[in-house]
Every structure is written in structure tokens, then in C-alpha cells.
Design a protein around this motif. Structure first.
Motif: not given
Length: 780
Positions: A64-78
């Protein structure tokens, strides 16, 4: 992008030794990332949740922590999708043991495989928790896993649709739910499933495929909030799949205008097709916004409520279809849902009443679903006119009431007729029995016996009619007591010996000594059946013999299976008429034998009684050669008791001086009963009704009361109740009902009001003497 991933995961690529060491490293590195600008409140809350867990529990919450972190980063990517792909690849390189662990590896699988793995993980957690609670292993879990694998294989081979896949797995989960519920109860089972669902949501709630978990849980395991989301979740799953495909298609075909227009036209056709389906649905479909105003109204709604669509769009639903006396309740329900987000009538089928444009009330069956679209609540109502069904139900209820009334009327008629016929028969039968005991002249004996035989024949006919009525009403009760089979059969034979001798017919009993004698059952009903068969056999046999034979078919320590046969050498029955002899009021014998009479009920009653205990009466016959009737029945065997002759009582207690109050409104019956009572040296007092009986009881001491039931002024029930409420020892006087009513409810009511026992009229003098002695002995 690569620099960002390197910064997040470090340059180290050497695999660690095990999952535990990787978990430690993972948490250390994530602790350092908390300073990053993208680290928000959700990540911090999830991180603290894991840190506060025990060491051996932390790794269970890392996905759950991994997926939340992944989402936070991916939203900042083009390019979010490309970023996720690279991020996951580097994660699997740096944390191989963790990435390949049971909880983590499904993140890196395709959508279908994710659903399959989550289906297994959900049940693994449920069964583990169940074992911790009960210390039992659940075999259903192993069967579940194999069935899940088989179901997904069929789906992969395109033998199942997505909907079928979901339904099949939901069925298997529901089976496990029912098994666990039977063991630990509904409340604890629901809590167990919710706990497992919560853990899954904590870890995988961000995966698009997680909605699959909601759709396979049984409704009884879900909370009200989850239930209200269930249908929406399933729809969202389908929409997500279709939207994803459309996005890919649009991305590929942006430059191809013609192809794009083709897809658009196809979508418009689908929408149009769906609209036509809804418009022509058999149920009315009505949509309402959060303010209670109608936004959609299909053709069936027009048919049911007589309003045209253009007349109601934008109007309040309450003023169009809700009766005036229910509009306030409707508004309260709408406001309650908007305030708390739930209502007891949502997602259920309920029955209610609506009103048409012309003011006519219509019975309805409806279900209401609430969904949010772009943040706005939309209520969808599916409404069905159930006027025909209600009319049919009313007709059935009326028919049922009429049938019950007819049944009651028949029972009342039979009860009244029984009383009216038995009352004079009691006087006649009692007088004949008394005269026979008074040493009549030899030339009078035959006449008296003929009169008694006529009384007995009338009583048999009356009993047959009442027995048939009781069978049809389902009021037949079978006794379950110890009796002697030999005594029952010998009594039958002795009863009909004289009748057989008068016709020069031999009446034989064939009962082997090896057949168990003491059995458990209903000797009265058995005697009734054998009496019918033997009586018929003698009646239709002009010469030769009648035989009652008992055979042992099978025997165990506790049971005996017997075959009872009555065989005669009489006139016989034509083969075409054998089935008819069991019909009510039917006689099929040769009409030339016009001296043979009867109601034609005996065989019908006997067959029905046997069928009620799982047996049947079989007839075999040929015209002119005799008939054979037999049935097979299983009895429980009674324990053989050692009896000592010295323990047996001698003669019945004498009734000298016994004070008896005879409550009877019919003077002839008073005279007949008094003759026997005085013959037994009893002191007899009389009362013509219940009111006189109360006066007598208050003024004089009595040892026993014989009480008629149907009497003027105060009946026997009322008198018995009043006596039982008197002070002192008076209320304990034995009361024996002496009545011509023989229906089961008469005995039940007599016992309910406090009477001790019941005898039917015409009464048998020996039985009356026996029952009086029995209750006098109890009081001494």
C-alpha cells in the motif's frame, strides 16, 4: 526520469539476503524521502501506520505504501505510464525478494492475473483468521483455490465472459461464507470478511483491478456503504475497461479522422441502443436529481402513470406519482439520505402505492438506486405495476378464506350431528346393555342382541364418516404406546367369531410364536384397520373361510417389519373394479347380493390411515374366487419385562358408597347412566346443566363428576373452569367429560379447561367402570 528513479532507489543493485533485510532498507530509504516536496499527508499517514506495527507485521502493509508513493511520483511525470514501468523495473532489481513475495508480486502482474492472485489472497487471509479463531482447518478453502484456478483458466481460454467470471467466483466465496457462518455465526463471519477486505484495501486499493474484490464478496458480508456501491462498482469496472480501450484507440487514431468518426458513430449507436432498451423496458425507469426533480421518464412510466415525458421532466417526483398522504414521508427520506448517505429503502425491492395523473392509486413494486455522477446524486427508480398480481393474491386469499370457512362449517356440522345422533344412541345402547345384564327371558335375548347389533352398525357408520373427515382435515393423531399384537388379533377374531359361525364360515388366526408380541404403536388404529378388513371379508363370504395371517418379514434388535393379511373365499372383485373399492362411498360387488350393505368408507379410511404412516393397503382378487387384502408395517419393539404374578392387582376397587355427580341435560341418558352407577353401588346426584352442577358442588361433597359438554344455560367447559377456580379441595374433584362430541378439538378443549379425561357416548359400561375406578384410586 532515470535520474529521479536513481535518486529515489539509490545506485545499489546488489540483492539483499532476504525479505526482512529488504524491508528494513525499504523503510530506511522511505524515511529519508519524507523530506521531498511531493511527500504529502496521505504518504505520511501510511508510513506512520507501518512504523507503528511490530517488526514481523510491517512487511504486510508495504504494498500500500509503495503504490501510494508510486502514484504521488507518477502524477508529477509527463508520461505517467512510462514512469510507472521504469520505476517498477528498478524496484524489482533492487528489492528482488520483496518484489517476489506473495504480497508484492501481484502489483507487477497484468490486470487479469492481479484479480486471480487477489482472489487467492483474500481467501488465504480469511481461512487463516478462521483457523486462529476456531483452531479448525477448513477443507472448503482448498476446494476454493482449485475452483478459482479452473475458472480463470476458462476465462483465459475465452470460454467465460468477464461477467460470468465474476459471478462464478462470487458464488464460490459465498459458499465459504455460508460454511463459516454455520460454525461461528453471522456477526463474527461478517467481521472476519470485513477484516480481510480491509487488509486488501489497505494494500491494493489503488490498483484499478481492486474493484474486482468488491464485486465477488457476498452482499451479506458487505457494509451498507459497500452495498450501495456494489452495482456502481461493477458498472465502473466495465466502464474502466471500455474507457481504457477507447483511450488507446483514440491515441492511435488521432491522425485518422475517418476512423475516429467511425468510433464516435458506433458509440452514438450504442447509446441510442441503450436508450431504446430503457425506453421499451417492461418496468418504468425514472431518474431523479438530488432536489427530487424528474430528469428521465421512459415509455413504461407513461403507461403506468399516464403522464407524458414532456409533462413531468423538471417536476417534483412527489407531486407526480406519490400519494398526498405519503409526500411528507418521501421528502423526509430524501433529506435523510442527502444528510447521512444511506436509507433503508435503497437497493431493496419494496411494495408501495403510487398515484396516476388521474388520481387513481396503483400498487407498485420498486427498487431505488442512488449513484453520484460528477459529484451530483442521481436516483434511479425501477417501478413495476403489480395490479394483476395483487388482484390474483386477493382472489387466492378470498378462496382460502372461503375454503377455511367451508371446512369449519363442515366440522361444526359433523360435531353437531355427532352429538345429536349419539345422544339418543347412548340411551338406546345403554338400555339394551342394561337389559341384557338383567337376565332377560330366553326369547328376549335374540331380540335384544339384534337391537344391540343395529346400534353398533349405526355407530360404525357414524365413526366412518367422522374418521374420514378427520383424515381430510389432517386431524388424525397416532398413539405410540406398548401393546400386545397377539391380544389385538385374538380380540378381532373373538369379536367376529359368532358372526362367522352364524354364516357357517371358519374364522382362523395364523400368528407364529416367533413373531414379537410386545410392540410400540397405535393398537386402536391397527384394530380399526383389521376390523374393517375382517368385517368386510365375512360380509362378502357366503361359504368357506376367512383368515387373518401375520408374517414376520424382517427383524432387528429394535424393529420388526410385519405383513398382515386378511384372505377370504368370498364372492371376489372384478379386476377392473379393484382400484375403485378404495373410493369413498363406493361399493362394486355384484348387485345380486342385495343383502350386503355398508357405507363404502371402511376400505378408503383404512388405506388413508396406512398411507399416513408410510404404508399402503393392497388388494388382490378375482371374481368368484375370493379376495386378499394385505399391508406391510414397521413397529418398534417394546422391551420384554419380567412380571411377577404376585405383583398383579386383583379385582378392581369396589365403588361402594362412591359419591358421583352426573351432569346431563338429557333425561334418558341420566336414567341409563344412573342404572349402571347404582348397580355399582354408587351414590348418584343429578344436575341438568352446569349452573346446577356448581350449586351441587358447593353444597355437597362428591368423589367424582361425570360432565356432559353441550348443555343449556352453562355448558360443561364453563362449569369445569368455574369448579377449578373454587377454593379448597373442591377444585381437585376429578371431572370426566361424558360427551357425544368426538372431534379432536373437543378433547383438547376439555383438557384445557381442567377436565381430567373424556369418554364418548354411547359409552361402554366396562370402560366407564374402569375409568371411574382409576380416578377414585388416584384420589385415595
Amino acid at each position: 526520469m532515470k535520474n529521479l528513479i536513481s535518486k529515489l532507489l539509490g545506485q545499489e543493485t546488489k540483492p539483499r539476503e532476504n525479505v526482512h533485510s529488504e524491508v528494513v532498507s525499504f523503510l530506511v530509504e522511505f524515511d529519508q524521502l519524507r523530506k521531498e516536496v511531493y511527500w504529502g499527508e496521505n504518504l505520511e499517514s501510511k508510513f506512520q501506520l507501518i512504523i507503528n506495527k511490530a517488526d514481523d507485521e510491517r512487511w504486510k502493509f508495504l504494498p500500500g505504501l509503495y503504490l501510494l508513493h508510486e502514484r504521488a511520483l507518477s502524477t508529477r511525470s509527463d508520461n505517467p505510464n512510462k514512469f510507472k514501468e521504469l520505476y517498477r523495473r528498478h524496484f524489482r532489481i533492487k528489492y528482488p525478494a520483496l518484489a517476489n513475495s506473495e504480497l508484492f508480486k501481484l502489483i507487477f502482474e497484468s490486470g487479469n492475473n492481479q484479480e486471480k492472485i487477489m482472489s487467492h489472497l483474500l481467501m488465504d487471509h480469511i481461512c487463516t483468521e478462521f483457523a486462529d479463531i476456531t483452531e479448525k482447518h477448513l477443507d472448503a478453502c482448498e476446494k476454493y483455490h482449485s475452483k478459482i484456478d479452473l475458472t480463470f483458466n476458462l476465462f483465459d481460454e475465452s470460454q467465460l465472459s468477464k461477467s460470468d467470471l465474476r459471478s462464478t467466483i462470487k458464488y464460490e466465496v459465498s459458499q465459504v461464507y455460508d460454511i463459516i457462518q454455520d460454525i461461528i455465526g453471522e456477526k463474527q463471519t461478517k467481521s472476519l470478511f470485513q477484516s480481510s477486505y480491509g487488509l486488501m484495501a489497505e494494500n491494493y486499493g489503488l490498483l484499478p483491478s481492486f474493484s474486482f474484490i468488491v464485486s465477488i464478496l457476498p452482499e451479506s458480508a458487505l457494509t451498507e456503504q459497500q452495498l450501495s456501491m456494489l452495482s456502481r462498482t461493477q458498472i465502473e469496472t466495465v466502464l474502466i475497461e471500455k474507457t481504457s480501450k477507447l483511450e488507446e484507440a483514440n491515441a492511435r487514431l488521432l491522425s485518422e479522422i475517418e476512423a475516429k468518426e467511425k468510433i464516435q458513430r458506433a458509440n452514438e449507436e450504442n447509446v441510442d441502443r441503450l436508450n431504446r432498451i430503457i425506453e421499451n423496458a417492461m418496468d418504468a425507469v425514472v431518474l431523479m436529481d438530488s432536489s427530487g426533480r424528474i430528469t428521465f421518464w421512459n415509455n413504461q412510466a407513461e403507461t403506468i402513470f399516464k403522464w407524458k415525458s414532456e409533462e413531468v421532466i423538471g417536476k417534483s417526483l412527489a407531486e407526480c406519482i406519490v400519494p398526498e398522504d405519503k409526500r411528507e414521508e418521501h421528502e423526509r427520506g430524501l433529506n435523510y439520505y442527502l444528510k447521512v448517505g444511506r436509507h433503508k429503502f435503497l437497493n431493496r425491492r419494496i411494495e408501495d402505492v403510487g398515484i396516476t395523473k388521474h388520481g387513481n392509486l396503483v400498487p407498485l413494486e420498486l427498487s431505488i438506486v442512488a449513484n453520484k455522477v460528477d459529484g451530483e446524486v442521481i436516483f434511479t427508480s425501477f417501478i413495476r405495476d403489480i395490479s394483476d398480481r395483487k388482484r390474483y393474491e386477493d382472489e387466492l386469499m378470498n378462496a382460502k378464506e372461503k375454503a377455511e370457512q367451508a371446512s369449519k362449517s363442515k366440522a361444526d356440522f359433523l360435531s353437531t350431528m355427532s352429538h345429536e345422533i349419539r345422544t339418543p344412541m347412548n340411551g338406546l345402547s345403554g338400555t339394551i346393555d342394561y337389559l341384557l345384564e338383567e337376565n332377560p327371558r330366553e326369547d328376549q335375548i335374540d331380540s335384544l342382541k339384534l337391537m344391540r347389533h343395529s346400534c353398533e352398525s349405526l355407530l360404525v357408520i357414524l365413526n366412518d364418516i367422522l374418521d374420514l373427515s378427520k383424515i381430510e382435515e389432517g386431524h388424525v393423531e397416532f398413539d405410540n404406546r406398548e401393546f400386545s399384537l397377539r391380544e389385538v388379533c385374538q380380540h378381532i377374531v373373538s369379536t367376529y367369531t359368532q358372526r362367522a359361525e352364524r354364516k357357517s364360515i371358519r374364522l382362523n388366526l395364523d400368528l407364529n410364536d416367533k413373531i414379537p408380541d410386545l410392540l410400540i404403536g397405535d393398537p386402536v388404529r391397527l384394530s380399526q384397520i383389521l376390523n374393517n378388513l375382517v368385517s368386510n371379508a365375512i360380509k362378502f363370504t357366503l361359504h368357506g373361510q376367512v383368515e387373518l395371517k401375520v408374517e414376520l418379514l424382517d427383524e432387528s434388535l429394535s424393529k420388526a417389519k410385519l405383513k398382515l393379511t386378511v384372505k377370504d373365499t368370498g364372492i371376489g372383485i372384478a379386476k377392473g373394479n379393484i382400484d375403485k373399492i378404495f373410493d369413498r362411498f363406493t361399493q362394486v360387488h355384484d348387485q345380486s347380493h342385495n343383502t350386503l350393505s355398508g357405507t363404502g368408507l371402511g376400505l378408503s379410511i383404512s388405506k388413508k390411515l396406512l398411507q399416513l404412516v408410510g404404508s399402503d393397503l393392497v388388494a388382490e382378487s378375482e371374481l368368484g374366487t375370493g379376495s386378499t387384502f394385505y399391508f406391510e408395517v414397521v413397529f418398534n419393539k417394546a422391551e420384554v419385562k419380567n412380571t411377577n404374578v404376585n405383583d398383579q392387582k386383583g379385582e378392581a376397587t369396589q365403588l361402594d358408597g362412591t359419591k358421583i355427580l352426573l351432569v346431563e341435560d338429557n333425561q334418558i341418558n341420566q336414567i341409563v347412566a344412573a342404572k349402571f352407577l347404582k348397580k355399582w353401588n354408587c351414590e348418584v346426584a343429578f344436575a341438568d346443566n352446569g349452573e346446577q352442577a356448581l350449586d351441587q358442588v358447593m353444597m355437597n361433597p362428591f368423589d367424582l363428576i361425570l360432565m356432559d359438554i353441550q348443555m343449556p344455560i352453562m355448558n360443561g367447559y364453563q362449569a369445569a373452569e368455574a369448579i377449578r377456580q373454587m377454593p379448597g379441595d373442591v377444585k381437585h374433584i376429578p371431572i370426566i367429560a361424558l360427551t357425544a362430541d368426538v372431534l379432536p378439538e373437543v378433547r383438547e378443549e376439555a383438557l384445557r379447561v381442567g377436565m381430567n379425561d373424556l369418554m364418548t357416548k354411547p359409552f361402554n359400561a366396562d370402560q366407564l367402570h374402569k375409568i371411574i375406578v382409576e380416578y377414585i384410586n388416584k384420589e385415595q
